[in-house]
Scaffold this active site. Sequence first.
Site, short mmCIF file in Angstrom:
data_model
loop_
_atom_site.label_atom_id
_atom_site.label_comp_id
_atom_site.label_asym_id
_atom_site.label_seq_id
_atom_site.Cartn_x
_atom_site.Cartn_y
_atom_site.Cartn_z
N CYS B 247 6.24 0.34 -35.89
CA CYS B 247 6.48 1.12 -37.11
C CYS B 247 5.20 1.13 -37.92
O CYS B 247 4.20 1.65 -37.48
CB CYS B 247 7.68 0.59 -37.89
SG CYS B 247 7.57 -1.14 -38.35
N ARG B 252 10.34 -2.67 -39.57
CA ARG B 252 11.43 -1.79 -39.14
C ARG B 252 11.62 -1.87 -37.63
O ARG B 252 12.73 -1.79 -37.12
CB ARG B 252 11.13 -0.34 -39.56
CG ARG B 252 11.34 -0.07 -41.02
CD ARG B 252 10.87 1.33 -41.40
NE ARG B 252 9.41 1.42 -41.48
CZ ARG B 252 8.74 2.53 -41.78
NH1 ARG B 252 9.40 3.64 -42.01
NH2 ARG B 252 7.43 2.54 -41.85
#
Lengths: 145, 299
Positions: B247, B252
């Site tokens: 990410c 994430r």
Amino acid sequence: MTESTLPAALAEIRDDFLALEQRERLEMLLEFSNELPELPERYQEHPDLFERVVECQSPVFIFVELDGDTVHLYATAPKEAPTTRGFASILVQGIDGLTVDEVLGIPDDFPNTLGLTQAVSPLRIRGMTALLGRTKRQIRERLTT
Amino acid sequence: MTVETDPSEKFTGYAHPERLVSGDWLEAHLGRPGLVVVESDEDVLLYETGHIPGSVKIDWHTDLNDPVERDYIDGAGFAALVGGKGISRDSTVVIYGDKNNWWAAYALWVFTLFGHDDVRLLDGGRDKWIAEGRPITTDRPAPDAVDYPVVERHDAEIRAFKDDVLAHLGHPLIDVRSPEEYSGERTTAPAYPEEGALRAGHIPSAANVPWAKAAADDGTFKPVAELDAIYRDGAGLAEGEPVIAYCRIGERSSHTWFVLTHLLGFENVRNYDGSWTEWGSAVRVPIVTGSEPGAVPSR
């Protein structure tokens, strides 16, 4: 050119933070967070007036009101974002009632001088720098319109 | 002493149902010897506003990241951190947090780097726990420090570095950022601060599957059939092939790493924590802009 000086209220807040141990600084930030004033009724129904501070990780909105030469800063941020609320609350409490020149003279790096970079992380402090920057920009815009 | 797993029917379809617990299970097991509950949030003050009774706080940035180098803490640092929170090597650790367990999954992944065996997520995280009216307190627990062994981090299996990604090109890559970051319209998540990548776009051939696609509206993980549709049918992942997820800084993609590894049972999934803040600033690495994955560059 406005001279860069830290108004007394903000200097006192800074000194209070610096007098504390790291963990107590977080607790004081939380106290500020809990003390963020509610919006006055006349603004509660006017989200359109408020500007989102996109640099903050959580939704925070600010609005500057000029009463002659006196600055009033209003901010809202959700309870789920206590750090951002704390940053907003420091500025709201430290800036409210100052003159335009005094606010424009606040050093831009004030957020980095609070002794929070270790407890909160420099990344998160950027949100507060953005809050201050947008506050000043709103004042300058109000002055030219 | 390891605490029994949550037999909830909802989890039985997942490859490793023992990696999740429900709110019912956790509320019934609070205070059980051998169980330590950890809150890990994006907001560094959220724990202080109220947390699950007895839970301890671990912050991704101030606790898990090395304060000087861009890396995680070392074995001695981890031992001191978690031992001080009352976590021993055989503790059952249940992590929960804000934002659909985004940061909780990141903490779980870091625990895994140190080979902590029994680490689970609370399905639905902090918001669901509160929405269900379960107990919250501002009382800060004072756990007795315990000895946690100094275990050196074992990065190779689940962590990818930039050179690993270059060598991996041609195999599946999952970019879990927003479509705007993927296409190169912007380098940061919408509404997030600029974190300094010099170029925008994505790693050639990466499929864009934003991390939150794996979460239902209430923040819990979607059922396995829906996850299969997203990652197998949609992104074309298949058993036996190594996968790397990335990410912006690897948080994430930890969430996606959890989904692929523990819910769908893929066996060779790595998280590239350097992610776009490294790749997007590195010299002479290939980048693709636009909404198409793009071709693997010839070498």
